[in-house]
Design a protein around this motif. Structure first.
Motif, PDB file in Angstrom:
ATOM      1  N   GLN A 171      -7.460  -3.958 -13.961  1.00 19.46           N
ATOM      2  CA  GLN A 171      -6.317  -3.362 -13.263  1.00 19.46           C
ATOM      3  C   GLN A 171      -6.589  -1.883 -13.018  1.00 19.46           C
ATOM      4  N   ARG A 172      -6.469  -1.458 -11.754  1.00 22.45           N
ATOM      5  CA  ARG A 172      -6.726  -0.059 -11.434  1.00 22.45           C
ATOM      6  C   ARG A 172      -5.684   0.817 -12.135  1.00 22.45           C
ATOM      7  N   PRO A 173      -6.163   1.817 -12.908  1.00 29.15           N
ATOM      8  CA  PRO A 173      -5.232   2.619 -13.714  1.00 29.15           C
ATOM      9  C   PRO A 173      -4.431   3.610 -12.877  1.00 29.15           C
ATOM     10  N   GLY A 231      -3.088   6.937 -11.329  1.00 24.78           N
ATOM     11  CA  GLY A 231      -3.848   8.105 -10.910  1.00 24.78           C
ATOM     12  C   GLY A 231      -4.928   7.769  -9.897  1.00 24.78           C
ATOM     13  N   LYS A 232      -5.366   6.508  -9.880  1.00 22.63           N
ATOM     14  CA  LYS A 232      -6.342   6.070  -8.880  1.00 22.63           C
ATOM     15  C   LYS A 232      -5.590   5.558  -7.662  1.00 22.63           C
ATOM     16  N   SER A 233      -6.270   5.507  -6.520  1.00 26.01           N
ATOM     17  CA  SER A 233      -5.667   4.837  -5.375  1.00 26.01           C
ATOM     18  C   SER A 233      -5.456   3.369  -5.726  1.00 26.01           C
ATOM     19  N   LEU A 234      -4.460   2.755  -5.129  1.00 28.89           N
ATOM     20  CA  LEU A 234      -4.170   1.325  -5.351  1.00 28.89           C
ATOM     21  C   LEU A 234      -3.902   1.024  -6.834  1.00 28.89           C
ATOM     22  N   ALA A 235      -3.324   1.998  -7.549  1.00 25.15           N
ATOM     23  CA  ALA A 235      -3.052   1.838  -8.984  1.00 25.15           C
ATOM     24  C   ALA A 235      -2.181   0.605  -9.223  1.00 25.15           C
ATOM     25  N   TRP A 277      -5.088  -5.442  -9.230  1.00 23.75           N
ATOM     26  CA  TRP A 277      -6.194  -6.045  -9.978  1.00 23.75           C
ATOM     27  C   TRP A 277      -7.399  -6.190  -9.058  1.00 23.75           C
ATOM     28  N   GLU A 278      -8.583  -5.926  -9.585  1.00 22.31           N
ATOM     29  CA  GLU A 278      -9.793  -5.970  -8.750  1.00 22.31           C
ATOM     30  C   GLU A 278     -10.962  -6.516  -9.535  1.00 22.31           C
ATOM     31  N   PHE A 279     -11.998  -6.828  -8.798  1.00 20.49           N
ATOM     32  CA  PHE A 279     -13.257  -7.190  -9.434  1.00 20.49           C
ATOM     33  C   PHE A 279     -13.970  -5.882  -9.792  1.00 20.49           C
ATOM     34  N   GLY A 283     -17.838  -0.543  -7.911  1.00 18.84           N
ATOM     35  CA  GLY A 283     -17.574   0.813  -7.443  1.00 18.84           C
ATOM     36  C   GLY A 283     -18.504   1.212  -6.320  1.00 18.84           C
ATOM     37  N   LYS A 284     -18.441   2.475  -5.973  1.00 18.15           N
ATOM     38  CA  LYS A 284     -19.188   2.993  -4.818  1.00 18.15           C
ATOM     39  C   LYS A 284     -20.688   3.031  -5.092  1.00 18.15           C
ATOM     40  N   VAL A 285     -21.449   2.751  -4.050  1.00 20.84           N
ATOM     41  CA  VAL A 285     -22.900   2.907  -4.112  1.00 20.84           C
ATOM     42  C   VAL A 285     -23.224   4.371  -3.809  1.00 20.84           C
ATOM     43  N   ALA A 335     -10.696  -2.984   7.119  1.00 19.59           N
ATOM     44  CA  ALA A 335     -10.364  -1.680   7.708  1.00 19.59           C
ATOM     45  C   ALA A 335      -9.187  -1.068   6.979  1.00 19.59           C
ATOM     46  N   TYR A 336      -9.457  -0.077   6.143  1.00 20.94           N
ATOM     47  CA  TYR A 336      -8.399   0.762   5.592  1.00 20.94           C
ATOM     48  C   TYR A 336      -8.145   1.870   6.610  1.00 20.94           C
ATOM     49  N   PRO A 337      -6.969   2.544   6.538  1.00 21.30           N
ATOM     50  CA  PRO A 337      -6.691   3.584   7.533  1.00 21.30           C
ATOM     51  C   PRO A 337      -7.747   4.688   7.560  1.00 21.30           C
ATOM     52  N   GLU A 338      -8.290   5.063   6.403  1.00 18.63           N
ATOM     53  CA  GLU A 338      -9.193   6.223   6.350  1.00 18.63           C
ATOM     54  C   GLU A 338     -10.673   5.848   6.447  1.00 18.63           C
ATOM     55  N   PHE A 339     -11.012   4.599   6.181  1.00 22.73           N
ATOM     56  CA  PHE A 339     -12.429   4.191   6.192  1.00 22.73           C
ATOM     57  C   PHE A 339     -12.505   2.678   6.340  1.00 22.73           C
ATOM     58  N   HIS A 340     -13.685   2.220   6.708  1.00 20.40           N
ATOM     59  CA  HIS A 340     -13.912   0.777   6.732  1.00 20.40           C
ATOM     60  C   HIS A 340     -14.708   0.416   5.484  1.00 20.40           C
ATOM     61  N   LEU A 341     -14.170  -0.513   4.710  1.00 19.12           N
ATOM     62  CA  LEU A 341     -14.801  -0.886   3.444  1.00 19.12           C
ATOM     63  C   LEU A 341     -15.694  -2.110   3.628  1.00 19.12           C
ATOM     64  N   LEU A 342     -16.946  -1.972   3.233  1.00 18.58           N
ATOM     65  CA  LEU A 342     -17.855  -3.111   3.178  1.00 18.58           C
ATOM     66  C   LEU A 342     -18.160  -3.345   1.710  1.00 18.58           C
ATOM     67  N   MET A 343     -17.824  -4.539   1.221  1.00 16.15           N
ATOM     68  CA  MET A 343     -17.891  -4.781  -0.222  1.00 16.15           C
ATOM     69  C   MET A 343     -18.557  -6.115  -0.545  1.00 16.15           C
ATOM     70  N   PRO A 344     -19.861  -6.079  -0.858  1.00 15.18           N
ATOM     71  CA  PRO A 344     -20.529  -7.309  -1.320  1.00 15.18           C
ATOM     72  C   PRO A 344     -19.976  -7.716  -2.683  1.00 15.18           C
ATOM     73  N   MET A 376      -3.814  -7.929  -5.642  1.00 14.97           N
ATOM     74  CA  MET A 376      -5.120  -7.291  -5.445  1.00 14.97           C
ATOM     75  C   MET A 376      -5.091  -6.396  -4.218  1.00 14.97           C
ATOM     76  N   PRO A 377      -6.046  -5.451  -4.128  1.00 20.69           N
ATOM     77  CA  PRO A 377      -6.167  -4.686  -2.887  1.00 20.69           C
ATOM     78  C   PRO A 377      -6.426  -5.655  -1.727  1.00 20.69           C
ATOM     79  N   PRO A 378      -5.968  -5.335  -0.525  1.00 23.80           N
ATOM     80  CA  PRO A 378      -6.136  -6.274   0.589  1.00 23.80           C
ATOM     81  C   PRO A 378      -7.588  -6.664   0.837  1.00 23.80           C
ATOM     82  N   ALA A 379      -8.510  -5.758   0.535  1.00 27.73           N
ATOM     83  CA  ALA A 379      -9.923  -6.074   0.763  1.00 27.73           C
ATOM     84  C   ALA A 379     -10.422  -7.167  -0.175  1.00 27.73           C
ATOM     85  N   ASP A 380      -9.824  -7.261  -1.357  1.00 29.35           N
ATOM     86  CA  ASP A 380     -10.317  -8.195  -2.380  1.00 29.35           C
ATOM     87  C   ASP A 380      -9.805  -9.619  -2.176  1.00 29.35           C
ATOM     88  N   GLU A 381      -8.654  -9.746  -1.523  1.00 31.14           N
ATOM     89  CA  GLU A 381      -8.027 -11.074  -1.438  1.00 31.14           C
ATOM     90  C   GLU A 381      -8.910 -12.143  -0.786  1.00 31.14           C
TER      91      GLU A 381
HETATM   92  O1  C5P Z   1     -12.954   2.290  -6.995  1.00 31.96           O
HETATM   93  P1  C5P Z   1     -12.964   3.398  -5.996  1.00 31.96           P
HETATM   94  O2  C5P Z   1     -11.663   4.145  -5.942  1.00 31.96           O
HETATM   95  O3  C5P Z   1     -14.150   4.305  -6.111  1.00 31.96           O
HETATM   96  O4  C5P Z   1     -13.127   2.660  -4.570  1.00 31.96           O
HETATM   97  C1  C5P Z   1     -13.026   3.363  -3.362  1.00 31.96           C
HETATM   98  C2  C5P Z   1     -12.038   2.662  -2.440  1.00 31.96           C
HETATM   99  O5  C5P Z   1     -12.496   1.343  -2.116  1.00 31.96           O
HETATM  100  C3  C5P Z   1     -10.671   2.462  -3.050  1.00 31.96           C
HETATM  101  O6  C5P Z   1      -9.843   3.560  -2.812  1.00 31.96           O
HETATM  102  C4  C5P Z   1     -10.156   1.224  -2.357  1.00 31.96           C
HETATM  103  O7  C5P Z   1      -9.538   1.571  -1.151  1.00 31.96           O
HETATM  104  C5  C5P Z   1     -11.410   0.442  -2.061  1.00 31.96           C
HETATM  105  N1  C5P Z   1     -11.622  -0.663  -3.011  1.00 31.96           N
HETATM  106  C6  C5P Z   1     -11.054  -1.909  -2.773  1.00 31.96           C
HETATM  107  N2  C5P Z   1     -11.281  -2.946  -3.653  1.00 31.96           N
HETATM  108  C7  C5P Z   1     -12.043  -2.734  -4.752  1.00 31.96           C
HETATM  109  C8  C5P Z   1     -12.612  -1.483  -5.011  1.00 31.96           C
HETATM  110  C9  C5P Z   1     -12.390  -0.465  -4.124  1.00 31.96           C
HETATM  111  O8  C5P Z   1     -10.362  -2.100  -1.782  1.00 31.96           O
HETATM  112  N3  C5P Z   1     -12.261  -3.756  -5.588  1.00 31.96           N
END
Ligand code: C5P
Length: 132
Positions: A22-24, A26-30, A33-35, A38-40, A76-85, A117-122
Motif C-alpha cells: 500500500q502506497r504510504p 505523503g506519496k502520490s496515489l497514497a 495498493w500496487e505491485f 519503482g522507477k528505472v 496516460a497520466y496527466p503529467e506523464f505516460h507510464l510504461l510499466m513492465p 489500485m492505481p489506474p495503471a495497475d488494474e
Molecule cells: O513509485 P513512484 O512514485 O516512484 O512511481 C512514479 C509514478 O508512477 C507514480 O506517481 C504513479 O503515478 C506511477 N505508478 C503507478 N503504479 C505503480 C507504481 C507507480 O501508476 N505500481
C-alpha cells in the motif's frame, strides 16, 4: 509528453498468493495498493532496477534469471505516460518486510480486485488471474 519507465513485480509464493503493497501517506496515489517496484534510473536495466527496488522496499534478494516478464501497462497520466513492465518472481531470498512504512498483503489473484489500485495497475490483474 514525458515517458516514465517504472518496473513492477508480482512476487508469488508457494500458495500462488501475490504480494501487494500500500502506497504510504505523503506519496502520490497514497492508500492505493500496487505491485512492488519503482522507477528505472538512468543507465540501469529494468531487471537491475527491480532487484534494487525489491531490496530497498522489502529486503528481499533475487536475480535476473528469477524475473519472468508477464505483461506491461501503458497508461496516460496527466503529467506523464507510464510504461510499466510487470515481472513474475517466484524465487527470492529473505522474508518480505515493510522497509518504507508500506502495508503489505499476500492475496490470491482473484482477490486483487478487492484492493483499490492505481489506474495503471488494474489491467495487470487479468494476466495474473490467467497465469495463476
Ligand atoms: O513509485 P513512484 O512514485 O516512484 O512511481 C512514479 C509514478 O508512477 C507514480 O506517481 C504513479 O503515478 C506511477 N505508478 C503507478 N503504479 C505503480 C507504481 C507507480 O501508476 N505500481
Amino acid at each position: 509528453m514525458k515517458l516514465l519507465l517504472v518496473v513492477a513485480c508480482a512476487l508469488v509464493d508457494v500458495d500462488n498468493r501475490i504480494l501487494i503493497a500500500q502506497r504510504p501517506e505523503g506519496k502520490s496515489l497514497a492508500g492505493l495498493w500496487e505491485f512492488p517496484g519503482g522507477k528505472v534510473d538512468p543507465g540501469e536495466s529494468p531487471e537491475d532496477a527491480l532487484i534494487r527496488e525489491l531490496k530497498e522496499e522489502l529486503g528481499v534478494e533475487t536475480r535476473t534469471a528469477c524475473l519472468a516478464p508477464l505483461t506491461f501497462a501503458s497508461h496516460a497520466y496527466p503529467e506523464f505516460h507510464l510504461l510499466m513492465p510487470l515481472y513474475v518472481c517466484r524465487r527470492w531470498s529473505g522474508i518480505p518486510e515493510s522497509r518504507e512504512g508500506q502495508a503489505l498483503k499476500w492475496v490470491r489473484a482473484k482477490a486483487l480486485r478487492d484492493y483499490p489500485m492505481p489506474p495503471a495497475d488494474e489491467p495487470l490483474i487479468a494476466p495474473l488471474i490467467e497465469l495463476l
